[in-house]
Design an enzyme around this catalytic site. Structure first.
Site, PDB file in Angstrom:
ATOM      1  N   ARG A  44       6.234   0.485  -3.056  1.00 44.62           N
ATOM      2  CA  ARG A  44       6.322   1.688  -2.226  1.00 44.62           C
ATOM      3  C   ARG A  44       7.761   2.228  -2.278  1.00 44.62           C
ATOM      4  NH1 ARG A  44       2.245   2.474   1.615  1.00 44.62           N
ATOM      5  NH2 ARG A  44       0.409   3.070   0.524  1.00 44.62           N
ATOM      6  N   SER A 100      -1.863   5.334  -1.791  1.00 45.83           N
ATOM      7  CA  SER A 100      -1.585   6.573  -1.069  1.00 45.83           C
ATOM      8  C   SER A 100      -2.563   7.672  -1.466  1.00 45.83           C
ATOM      9  CB  SER A 100      -0.143   7.027  -1.328  1.00 45.83           C
ATOM     10  OG  SER A 100       0.776   6.159  -0.713  1.00 45.83           O
ATOM     11  N   TYR A 113       5.026   0.275   5.535  1.00 44.77           N
ATOM     12  CA  TYR A 113       3.922  -0.345   6.257  1.00 44.77           C
ATOM     13  C   TYR A 113       4.394  -0.835   7.623  1.00 44.77           C
ATOM     14  CZ  TYR A 113       0.994  -0.601   2.058  1.00 44.77           C
ATOM     15  OH  TYR A 113       0.226  -0.305   0.956  1.00 44.77           O
ATOM     16  N   GLN A 159       6.175   6.764  -6.371  1.00 42.85           N
ATOM     17  CA  GLN A 159       5.207   7.544  -5.579  1.00 42.85           C
ATOM     18  C   GLN A 159       4.105   8.153  -6.437  1.00 42.85           C
ATOM     19  OE1 GLN A 159       7.494  10.388  -3.348  1.00 42.85           O
ATOM     20  NE2 GLN A 159       7.564   9.105  -1.521  1.00 42.85           N
ATOM     21  N   ASP A 211       1.212   5.653  -7.056  1.00 44.32           N
ATOM     22  CA  ASP A 211       0.725   4.923  -5.881  1.00 44.32           C
ATOM     23  C   ASP A 211      -0.738   5.255  -5.596  1.00 44.32           C
ATOM     24  OD1 ASP A 211       0.324   3.656  -3.489  1.00 44.32           O
ATOM     25  OD2 ASP A 211       2.023   4.558  -2.450  1.00 44.32           O
TER      26      ASP A 211
END
Length: 374
Positions: free
Chosen positions: A120, A131, A226, A125, A128
């Site tokens: 993360r 996500s 998280y 990104q 990911d």
């Protein structure tokens, strides 16, 4: 080099890569083999893959000939054994939650990447998948709740009188939670949101929701965005606060999860029993233990007129865009490991290392090493 795209299990409508991604792969000087009907449930026919330049083959052919096998759900141990000895397996293998498969890969000298392990970080990104799929599940969870709720989401002024807006409580303001907030607001609901991370407060407020504050949360900047485990004292204050807000809610959508751990219990049985008949709880964490004490994975349970939906793979309910997003994540990751038409696994790259379950049977990701050695 041959990249193989696998057909997913019966209950999975997504596909790892859509035909639109094939042309990109071909430009990298690789061949693309697609299993028969791999994209049919995502409305991508074999004909579309062929038009893009891919070859259509049987499952056995793809498994036995491909150098890199791409999927979403894990394949069986028997099928892993059918792969070429030096072939690479890539998918959402749930390596932290599926130790049996992880140990099989290690013991059989395999090389595998598990996409839910993508770090993360800002640079990662675009790769990911968690996500991306959380965006889908947050959106679909609200639509599911709106369909089940026996009243309107928005406020109405009618000749028959005024209808007050539904009150929606979102637990967890990560990607799924924020998408749920935005969708519920678009539908006109009055939205409240809770998260242990104070950093989430500004995002919640910017979407027009009210933030439910519980003081004293422990945070960890190294947790990759998280939530982290909390003290017993905080957890009790949290449950009491949620209980108070839940009793007034028409809909609760729970999204809180901790990587590698059981999902935190946020909605107790007493809270469910305090809710109004007709209320709806959508538990997006049901497959990892559940945020609601009474939820069951992939089942709908009714308690005193309150429906509790234990959601599993909600992203599969929107296979076209979910597959498109998943495929884009894949392409961004593959750029790191394909050079001049061949695999080039650079383990000095933190994204490659963090995502790799094992290489030739040796655990690579620090999270896998920790579990393997424990």
């Amino acid at each position: 080099m041959i990249i193989g795209i696998m057909k997913e299990p019966q209950d999975e409508a997504r596909v790892a890569l859509l035909p639109e991604a094939v042309k990109t792969l071909l430009s990298w000087k690789v061949s693309v083999w697609v299993e028969n009907d791999a994209g049919s449930k995502a409305y991508a026919s074999d004909h579309l893959y062929q038009d893009a330049g891919a070859e259509i083959h049987s499952r056995t052919e793809v498994l036995s000939k491909a150098d890199l096998i791409l999927g979403i759900q894990p394949i069986s141990e028997t099928e892993i054994s059918q792969m070429k000895p030096d072939a690479v397996l890539m998918g959402q293998l749930n390596a932290l939650f599926n130790p049996k498969l992880t140990e099989f890969l290690i013991n059989n000298n395999r090389t595998a990447f598990s996409m839910e392990l993508v770090p993360r970080t800002t640079r990662a990104q675009a790769m990911d998948v968690l996500s991306s799929m959380a965006t889908v599940t947050g959106y679909k969870a609200v639509l599911m709740a709106a369909d089940l709720l026996p009243r309107f989401f928005p406020m109405f002024m009618t000749a028959a009188g005024s209808i007050t807006p539904a009150r929606v409580l979102i637990l967890g303001a990560g990607v799924a939670g924020l998408q749920a907030i935005a969708t519920a607001r678009r539908l006109g609901a009055s939205v409240f949101a809770f998260d242990v991370r104070q950093a989430a407060k500004e995002e919640v407020l910017s979407l027009g929701a009210k933030f439910v504050d519980v003081e004293g949360a422990k945070e960890d900047k190294g947790a990759g965005g998280y939530a982290v485990e909390q003290t017993e004292e905080f957890l009790q204050r949290q449950k009491d606060t949620i209980h108070e807000h839940a009793a007034k809610a028409d809909v609760i959508i729970t999204t809180a999860q901790i990587p590698g751990r059981r999902a935190p219990l946020l909605v107790e049985e007493r809270t469910v029993r305090a809710m109004k008949p007709g209320s709806v709880i959508i538990d997006l964490a049901a497959s990892s233990g559940g945020n609601c004490a009474m939820s069951q994975p992939d089942q709908t349970v009714e308690v005193n007129g309150v429906r509790i939906v234990g959601v599993g793979n909600l992203a599969a309910n929107m296979p076209q865009d979910a597959s498109k997003m998943y495929g884009k994540n894949y392409l961004n990751f593959l750029k790191l490991i394909i050079k001049d038409g061949n695999l080039n696994l650079n383990f000095e790259d933190d994204i490659v290392t963090g995502t790799c379950v094992c290489h030739h049977g040796k655990p690579v990701s620090s999270r896998i090493v920790q579990i393997h050695n424990s």
